[in-house]
Design a protein around this motif. Sequence first.
Motif, PDB file in Angstrom:
ATOM      1  N   THR A 159     -19.661 -24.978  68.541  1.00 44.62           N
ATOM      2  CA  THR A 159     -18.494 -25.603  69.228  1.00 44.62           C
ATOM      3  C   THR A 159     -17.289 -24.699  69.142  1.00 44.62           C
ATOM      4  N   LEU A 160     -16.826 -24.074  70.387  1.00 42.07           N
ATOM      5  CA  LEU A 160     -15.876 -22.999  70.541  1.00 42.07           C
ATOM      6  C   LEU A 160     -14.760 -23.772  71.088  1.00 42.07           C
ATOM      7  N   THR A 161     -13.491 -23.609  70.373  1.00 42.22           N
ATOM      8  CA  THR A 161     -12.145 -24.291  70.668  1.00 42.22           C
ATOM      9  C   THR A 161     -11.187 -22.981  70.814  1.00 42.22           C
ATOM     10  N   ASN A 162     -10.416 -23.257  71.986  1.00 36.68           N
ATOM     11  CA  ASN A 162      -9.207 -22.158  72.105  1.00 36.68           C
ATOM     12  C   ASN A 162      -8.128 -23.024  71.301  1.00 36.68           C
ATOM     13  N   VAL A 163      -7.410 -22.374  70.293  1.00 35.66           N
ATOM     14  CA  VAL A 163      -6.612 -22.884  69.559  1.00 35.66           C
ATOM     15  C   VAL A 163      -4.957 -22.228  69.705  1.00 35.66           C
ATOM     16  N   GLY A 164      -5.227 -21.505  70.837  1.00 29.85           N
ATOM     17  CA  GLY A 164      -3.946 -20.667  71.302  1.00 29.85           C
ATOM     18  C   GLY A 164      -3.276 -21.720  72.221  1.00 29.85           C
ATOM     19  N   THR A 165      -2.036 -21.265  72.881  1.00 28.46           N
ATOM     20  CA  THR A 165      -1.229 -21.790  73.769  1.00 28.46           C
ATOM     21  C   THR A 165      -1.398 -21.176  75.164  1.00 28.46           C
ATOM     22  N   ALA A 166      -2.297 -20.475  75.342  1.00 26.25           N
ATOM     23  CA  ALA A 166      -2.500 -19.742  76.827  1.00 26.25           C
ATOM     24  C   ALA A 166      -4.072 -19.835  76.948  1.00 26.25           C
ATOM     25  N   ALA A 167      -4.564 -19.583  78.069  1.00 23.21           N
ATOM     26  CA  ALA A 167      -5.994 -19.488  78.547  1.00 23.21           C
ATOM     27  C   ALA A 167      -6.425 -18.007  77.784  1.00 23.21           C
ATOM     28  N   ASN A 168      -7.535 -18.221  77.265  1.00 20.09           N
ATOM     29  CA  ASN A 168      -8.070 -17.248  76.651  1.00 20.09           C
ATOM     30  C   ASN A 168      -9.562 -16.982  76.946  1.00 20.09           C
ATOM     31  N   THR A 169     -10.208 -15.741  77.122  1.00 17.97           N
ATOM     32  CA  THR A 169     -11.432 -15.513  77.490  1.00 17.97           C
ATOM     33  C   THR A 169     -12.088 -15.077  76.187  1.00 17.97           C
ATOM     34  N   TYR A 170     -13.326 -15.729  75.592  1.00 12.71           N
ATOM     35  CA  TYR A 170     -13.787 -15.482  74.377  1.00 12.71           C
ATOM     36  C   TYR A 170     -15.269 -14.865  74.626  1.00 12.71           C
ATOM     37  N   THR A 171     -15.617 -13.986  73.853  1.00 14.72           N
ATOM     38  CA  THR A 171     -16.985 -13.350  73.745  1.00 14.72           C
ATOM     39  C   THR A 171     -17.599 -13.785  72.682  1.00 14.72           C
ATOM     40  N   VAL A 172     -18.694 -14.676  72.689  1.00 22.67           N
ATOM     41  CA  VAL A 172     -19.230 -15.221  71.531  1.00 22.67           C
ATOM     42  C   VAL A 172     -20.783 -14.621  71.364  1.00 22.67           C
ATOM     43  N   ARG A 173     -21.042 -13.926  70.251  1.00 22.54           N
ATOM     44  CA  ARG A 173     -22.182 -13.252  70.047  1.00 22.54           C
ATOM     45  C   ARG A 173     -23.076 -13.974  68.644  1.00 22.54           C
ATOM     46  N   PHE A 174     -24.158 -14.040  68.787  1.00 28.54           N
ATOM     47  CA  PHE A 174     -25.077 -14.662  67.661  1.00 28.54           C
ATOM     48  C   PHE A 174     -25.896 -13.629  67.450  1.00 28.54           C
ATOM     49  N   GLU A 213     -22.526 -14.048  74.938  1.00 27.46           N
ATOM     50  CA  GLU A 213     -21.982 -14.790  76.565  1.00 27.46           C
ATOM     51  C   GLU A 213     -20.185 -14.900  76.430  1.00 27.46           C
ATOM     52  N   ASP A 214     -19.718 -14.874  77.618  1.00 30.22           N
ATOM     53  CA  ASP A 214     -18.291 -14.967  77.737  1.00 30.22           C
ATOM     54  C   ASP A 214     -17.934 -16.584  78.258  1.00 30.22           C
ATOM     55  N   PHE A 215     -16.498 -17.033  77.623  1.00 32.78           N
ATOM     56  CA  PHE A 215     -16.408 -18.359  77.803  1.00 32.78           C
ATOM     57  C   PHE A 215     -14.631 -18.182  78.260  1.00 32.78           C
ATOM     58  N   THR A 216     -14.403 -18.761  79.127  1.00 34.20           N
ATOM     59  CA  THR A 216     -12.751 -18.782  79.452  1.00 34.20           C
ATOM     60  C   THR A 216     -12.549 -20.301  79.185  1.00 34.20           C
ATOM     61  N   LEU A 217     -11.602 -20.524  78.160  1.00 34.25           N
ATOM     62  CA  LEU A 217     -11.024 -21.859  77.963  1.00 34.25           C
ATOM     63  C   LEU A 217      -9.311 -21.738  78.055  1.00 34.25           C
ATOM     64  N   GLN A 218      -9.065 -22.810  78.615  1.00 36.77           N
ATOM     65  CA  GLN A 218      -7.520 -23.416  78.549  1.00 36.77           C
ATOM     66  C   GLN A 218      -7.253 -23.616  77.330  1.00 36.77           C
TER      67      GLN A 218
END
Length: 128
Positions: A60-75, A91-96
């Motif tokens: 589970t990927l969670t944006n713990v920041g205070t603004a939108a972030n784009t995360y690149t997750v690699r296994f 894969e990239d994920f953009t989360l608020q």
Amino acid sequence: MKRLLGVSALVLLVGSMAGCSADPEQTPEAGTPEPGIEAEVLSDFLCSADDDGVWRGKATLTNVGTAANTYTVRFSVGTSTNTSAAGMHEEDFTLQAGESTDVAFADIATNTSPEMECRAHVTAQPAQ
């Protein structure tokens, strides 16, 4: 200026992998990621191979920041003594801010060597 957050976790697989399904929605068997910020950003990380050596993982990927972030997750799957990976999925994920999403990667690699390990790596930057 780009802000970059690098997080990695190494999971050592212990015991038998018997009974694992190639379906990433089912729970793969694995250990626990190393503690730290990784647990806040990428939680419930599980990754393992089935009886045929097909590796899959989820978290589970969670944006713990205070603004939108784009995360690149690699296994990636490899050995701790070899810097090259037997396989990987990214894969990239953009989360608020405060938003979470499920990450599931099937068929990361196919390798039956007992020396293989699964690693998760996450980078983040402000969403554009």
